[in-house]
Design a protein around this motif. Structure first.
Motif, PDB file in Angstrom:
ATOM      1  N   SER A   1     -41.603-156.213  86.249  1.00  0.00           N
ATOM      2  CA  SER A   1     -41.285-155.197  87.242  1.00  0.00           C
ATOM      3  C   SER A   1     -42.280-154.045  87.127  1.00  0.00           C
ATOM      4  CB  SER A   1     -39.857-154.689  87.072  1.00  0.00           C
ATOM      5  OG  SER A   1     -39.757-153.950  85.888  1.00  0.00           O
ATOM      6  N   VAL A   2     -42.555-153.460  88.245  1.00  0.00           N
ATOM      7  CA  VAL A   2     -43.474-152.327  88.301  1.00  0.00           C
ATOM      8  C   VAL A   2     -42.641-151.078  88.532  1.00  0.00           C
ATOM      9  CG1 VAL A   2     -45.392-151.298  89.550  1.00  0.00           C
ATOM     10  CG2 VAL A   2     -45.293-153.777  89.247  1.00  0.00           C
ATOM     11  N   GLN A   3     -42.872-150.072  87.720  1.00  0.00           N
ATOM     12  CA  GLN A   3     -42.150-148.815  87.883  1.00  0.00           C
ATOM     13  C   GLN A   3     -43.106-147.766  88.436  1.00  0.00           C
ATOM     14  OE1 GLN A   3     -40.362-147.792  84.173  1.00  0.00           O
ATOM     15  NE2 GLN A   3     -38.667-149.192  84.498  1.00  0.00           N
ATOM     16  N   PHE A   4     -42.587-146.980  89.310  1.00  0.00           N
ATOM     17  CA  PHE A   4     -43.371-145.908  89.907  1.00  0.00           C
ATOM     18  C   PHE A   4     -42.879-144.583  89.361  1.00  0.00           C
ATOM     19  CE2 PHE A   4     -43.560-149.400  92.907  1.00  0.00           C
ATOM     20  CZ  PHE A   4     -44.936-149.467  93.126  1.00  0.00           C
ATOM     21  N   ALA A   5     -43.701-143.587  89.463  1.00  0.00           N
ATOM     22  CA  ALA A   5     -43.329-142.248  89.012  1.00  0.00           C
ATOM     23  C   ALA A   5     -42.133-141.754  89.812  1.00  0.00           C
ATOM     24  CB  ALA A   5     -44.504-141.300  89.184  1.00  0.00           C
ATOM     25  N   THR A   6     -41.265-141.055  89.154  1.00  0.00           N
ATOM     26  CA  THR A   6     -40.110-140.471  89.808  1.00  0.00           C
ATOM     27  C   THR A   6     -40.490-139.096  90.338  1.00  0.00           C
ATOM     28  OG1 THR A   6     -38.640-141.611  88.289  1.00  0.00           O
ATOM     29  CG2 THR A   6     -37.732-139.725  89.474  1.00  0.00           C
ATOM     30  N   HIS A   7     -40.148-138.851  91.575  1.00  0.00           N
ATOM     31  CA  HIS A   7     -40.366-137.535  92.163  1.00  0.00           C
ATOM     32  C   HIS A   7     -39.063-136.766  92.075  1.00  0.00           C
ATOM     33  CE1 HIS A   7     -44.336-138.088  94.130  1.00  0.00           C
ATOM     34  NE2 HIS A   7     -43.997-139.359  93.996  1.00  0.00           N
ATOM     35  N   HIS A   8     -39.148-135.521  91.679  1.00  0.00           N
ATOM     36  CA  HIS A   8     -37.966-134.679  91.636  1.00  0.00           C
ATOM     37  C   HIS A   8     -38.087-133.630  92.731  1.00  0.00           C
ATOM     38  CE1 HIS A   8     -34.465-132.755  89.893  1.00  0.00           C
ATOM     39  NE2 HIS A   8     -35.084-131.605  90.074  1.00  0.00           N
ATOM     40  N   ARG A   9     -37.111-133.572  93.591  1.00  0.00           N
ATOM     41  CA  ARG A   9     -37.105-132.585  94.667  1.00  0.00           C
ATOM     42  C   ARG A   9     -36.342-131.356  94.205  1.00  0.00           C
ATOM     43  NH1 ARG A   9     -40.211-134.339  98.544  1.00  0.00           N
ATOM     44  NH2 ARG A   9     -40.021-136.482  99.193  1.00  0.00           N
ATOM     45  N   PHE A  10     -36.883-130.202  94.561  1.00  0.00           N
ATOM     46  CA  PHE A  10     -36.284-128.937  94.165  1.00  0.00           C
ATOM     47  C   PHE A  10     -35.678-128.241  95.378  1.00  0.00           C
ATOM     48  CE2 PHE A  10     -39.625-129.827  91.126  1.00  0.00           C
ATOM     49  CZ  PHE A  10     -39.004-129.565  89.919  1.00  0.00           C
ATOM     50  N   THR A  11     -34.631-127.523  95.152  1.00  0.00           N
ATOM     51  CA  THR A  11     -34.064-126.679  96.209  1.00  0.00           C
ATOM     52  C   THR A  11     -34.855-125.375  96.231  1.00  0.00           C
ATOM     53  OG1 THR A  11     -32.504-125.564  94.742  1.00  0.00           O
ATOM     54  CG2 THR A  11     -31.735-127.607  95.822  1.00  0.00           C
ATOM     55  N   VAL A  12     -34.721-124.651  97.307  1.00  0.00           N
ATOM     56  CA  VAL A  12     -35.376-123.349  97.406  1.00  0.00           C
ATOM     57  C   VAL A  12     -34.848-122.429  96.311  1.00  0.00           C
ATOM     58  CG1 VAL A  12     -35.631-121.302  98.858  1.00  0.00           C
ATOM     59  CG2 VAL A  12     -35.869-123.573  99.867  1.00  0.00           C
TER      60      VAL A  12
ATOM     61  N   PHE B   1     -36.439-123.328  92.987  1.00  0.00           N
ATOM     62  CA  PHE B   1     -37.832-122.894  93.014  1.00  0.00           C
ATOM     63  C   PHE B   1     -37.931-121.392  92.755  1.00  0.00           C
ATOM     64  CE2 PHE B   1     -41.537-121.472  95.626  1.00  0.00           C
ATOM     65  CZ  PHE B   1     -42.540-122.120  94.915  1.00  0.00           C
ATOM     66  N   GLN B   2     -37.054-120.615  93.391  1.00  0.00           N
ATOM     67  CA  GLN B   2     -37.063-119.169  93.182  1.00  0.00           C
ATOM     68  C   GLN B   2     -36.699-118.813  91.739  1.00  0.00           C
ATOM     69  OE1 GLN B   2     -34.439-117.967  96.371  1.00  0.00           O
ATOM     70  NE2 GLN B   2     -36.179-117.424  97.676  1.00  0.00           N
ATOM     71  N   ARG B   3     -35.713-119.513  91.172  1.00  0.00           N
ATOM     72  CA  ARG B   3     -35.345-119.258  89.769  1.00  0.00           C
ATOM     73  C   ARG B   3     -36.512-119.571  88.836  1.00  0.00           C
ATOM     74  NH1 ARG B   3     -30.497-121.522  91.348  1.00  0.00           N
ATOM     75  NH2 ARG B   3     -30.954-123.490  90.310  1.00  0.00           N
ATOM     76  N   MET B   4     -37.267-120.620  89.146  1.00  0.00           N
ATOM     77  CA  MET B   4     -38.432-120.960  88.323  1.00  0.00           C
ATOM     78  C   MET B   4     -39.427-119.797  88.300  1.00  0.00           C
ATOM     79  SD  MET B   4     -39.082-124.768  89.675  1.00  0.00           S
ATOM     80  CE  MET B   4     -39.105-126.070  88.493  1.00  0.00           C
ATOM     81  N   GLY B   5     -39.632-119.197  89.440  1.00  0.00           N
ATOM     82  CA  GLY B   5     -40.532-118.050  89.513  1.00  0.00           C
ATOM     83  C   GLY B   5     -39.985-116.851  88.770  1.00  0.00           C
ATOM     84  N   GLU B   6     -38.685-116.588  88.929  1.00  0.00           N
ATOM     85  CA  GLU B   6     -38.058-115.441  88.272  1.00  0.00           C
ATOM     86  C   GLU B   6     -38.049-115.569  86.756  1.00  0.00           C
ATOM     87  OE1 GLU B   6     -34.242-115.473  90.151  1.00  0.00           O
ATOM     88  OE2 GLU B   6     -35.045-114.722  92.059  1.00  0.00           O
ATOM     89  N   THR B   7     -37.914-116.794  86.246  1.00  0.00           N
ATOM     90  CA  THR B   7     -37.832-116.988  84.793  1.00  0.00           C
ATOM     91  C   THR B   7     -39.190-117.177  84.133  1.00  0.00           C
ATOM     92  OG1 THR B   7     -37.485-119.372  85.067  1.00  0.00           O
ATOM     93  CG2 THR B   7     -35.508-117.978  84.914  1.00  0.00           C
ATOM     94  N   GLY B   8     -40.265-117.150  84.913  1.00  0.00           N
ATOM     95  CA  GLY B   8     -41.597-117.214  84.333  1.00  0.00           C
ATOM     96  C   GLY B   8     -42.161-118.610  84.140  1.00  0.00           C
ATOM     97  N   ILE B   9     -41.537-119.614  84.744  1.00  0.00           N
ATOM     98  CA  ILE B   9     -42.084-120.967  84.637  1.00  0.00           C
ATOM     99  C   ILE B   9     -43.474-121.014  85.278  1.00  0.00           C
ATOM    100  CG2 ILE B   9     -41.809-123.348  85.457  1.00  0.00           C
ATOM    101  CD1 ILE B   9     -38.812-123.019  84.906  1.00  0.00           C
ATOM    102  N   PHE B  10     -43.643-120.270  86.363  1.00  0.00           N
ATOM    103  CA  PHE B  10     -44.957-120.148  86.982  1.00  0.00           C
ATOM    104  C   PHE B  10     -45.590-118.862  86.475  1.00  0.00           C
ATOM    105  CE2 PHE B  10     -42.271-122.022  90.489  1.00  0.00           C
ATOM    106  CZ  PHE B  10     -42.688-123.327  90.280  1.00  0.00           C
ATOM    107  N   SER B  11     -46.865-118.932  86.142  1.00  0.00           N
ATOM    108  CA  SER B  11     -47.560-117.712  85.730  1.00  0.00           C
ATOM    109  C   SER B  11     -47.916-116.918  86.986  1.00  0.00           C
ATOM    110  CB  SER B  11     -48.824-118.060  84.939  1.00  0.00           C
ATOM    111  OG  SER B  11     -49.863-118.436  85.815  1.00  0.00           O
ATOM    112  N   PRO B  12     -48.207-115.634  86.835  1.00  0.00           N
ATOM    113  CA  PRO B  12     -48.582-114.834  88.008  1.00  0.00           C
ATOM    114  C   PRO B  12     -49.821-115.377  88.726  1.00  0.00           C
ATOM    115  CG  PRO B  12     -48.081-113.418  86.152  1.00  0.00           C
ATOM    116  CD  PRO B  12     -48.086-114.826  85.632  1.00  0.00           C
ATOM    117  N   ASP B  13     -50.649-116.124  88.026  1.00  0.00           N
ATOM    118  CA  ASP B  13     -51.856-116.681  88.630  1.00  0.00           C
ATOM    119  C   ASP B  13     -51.624-118.024  89.314  1.00  0.00           C
ATOM    120  OD1 ASP B  13     -53.330-114.518  87.741  1.00  0.00           O
ATOM    121  OD2 ASP B  13     -53.841-115.491  85.851  1.00  0.00           O
ATOM    122  N   ASP B  14     -50.451-118.642  89.118  1.00  0.00           N
ATOM    123  CA  ASP B  14     -50.166-119.925  89.757  1.00  0.00           C
ATOM    124  C   ASP B  14     -50.046-119.728  91.263  1.00  0.00           C
ATOM    125  OD1 ASP B  14     -50.154-121.383  87.422  1.00  0.00           O
ATOM    126  OD2 ASP B  14     -47.982-121.250  87.150  1.00  0.00           O
TER     127      ASP B  14
END
Length: 187
Positions: free
Chosen positions: A2-13, A16-29
């Motif tokens: 069997s061939v497995q493909f990468a799993t895509h994870h979909r995020f809610t808005v 995504f906003q919480r990721m930004g607020e908690t610093g997962i993304f740097s200011p330069d991202d």
């Protein structure tokens, strides 16, 4: 086997906003959320910057207090948080302090494109049409043209016109004003 493909994870808005607020993304991202996927925005060159600066000056002078000009700031849709280069928004009493602009606030969205032209003409066009953004322009720096999309229907724009540097067109989003393509392409 069997061939497995990468799993895509979909995020809610919201996620995504919480990721930004908690610093997962740097200011330069430079990222945006498109249909639940986090997309890295391509780096911009000097011509792109010059065009956005010229557009900002153009629309602020043209519209005055009639509309708000938002530059490289997100808008909030149901499943996305795109960052258009320029958004012409309805004036709002809070000046957009209390919440990000929603599709109903948008009069016109503009993407300045060089390396991102196919993404902007296809993926973002469908996203904005689904959200019923009434008018969307792609300023194609590779061809020195402006693609004008109007009349969103069924997730597509029913009216798409491409105008060269020496052309003009009228814009319902700008109160029927005539716009010269040369004025939009920047220096």
């Amino acid at each position: 086997m069997s061939v497995q493909f990468a799993t895509h994870h979909r995020f809610t808005v919201e996620a995504f906003q919480r990721m930004g607020e908690t610093g997962i993304f740097s200011p330069d991202d430079r990222v945006e959320l498109i249909d639940g996927e986090i997309i890295e925005i391509t780096p911009v060159g000097s011509r792109h910057v010059a065009c956005v600066v010229a557009l900002t000056r153009y629309f602020v002078q043209l519209l005055g207090q009639e509309a708000s000009v938002s530059v490289q700031s997100p808008i909030q849709t149901t499943h996305a948080q795109p960052v258009p280069d320029v958004a012409i928004l309805r004036p709002r009493a809070d000046g957009y302090r209390d919440a990000l602009p929603a599709p109903s606030d948008v009069l016109l969205l503009i993407e300045v494109a060089d390396s991102s032209v196919l993404f902007d003409r296809n993926v973002k066009s469908r996203l904005y049409a689904r959200e019923e953004i009434p008018e969307y322009w792609v300023i194609d720096l590779t061809q020195n043209t402006v693609v004008v999309c109007r009349s969103p229907r069924g997730g597509e724009y029913a009216e798409v016109q491409e105008h060269g540097r020496d052309r003009s067109f009228t814009s319902p989003a700008l109160g029927g004003r005539e716009v010269r393509v040369e004025d939009l392409l920047g220096p």
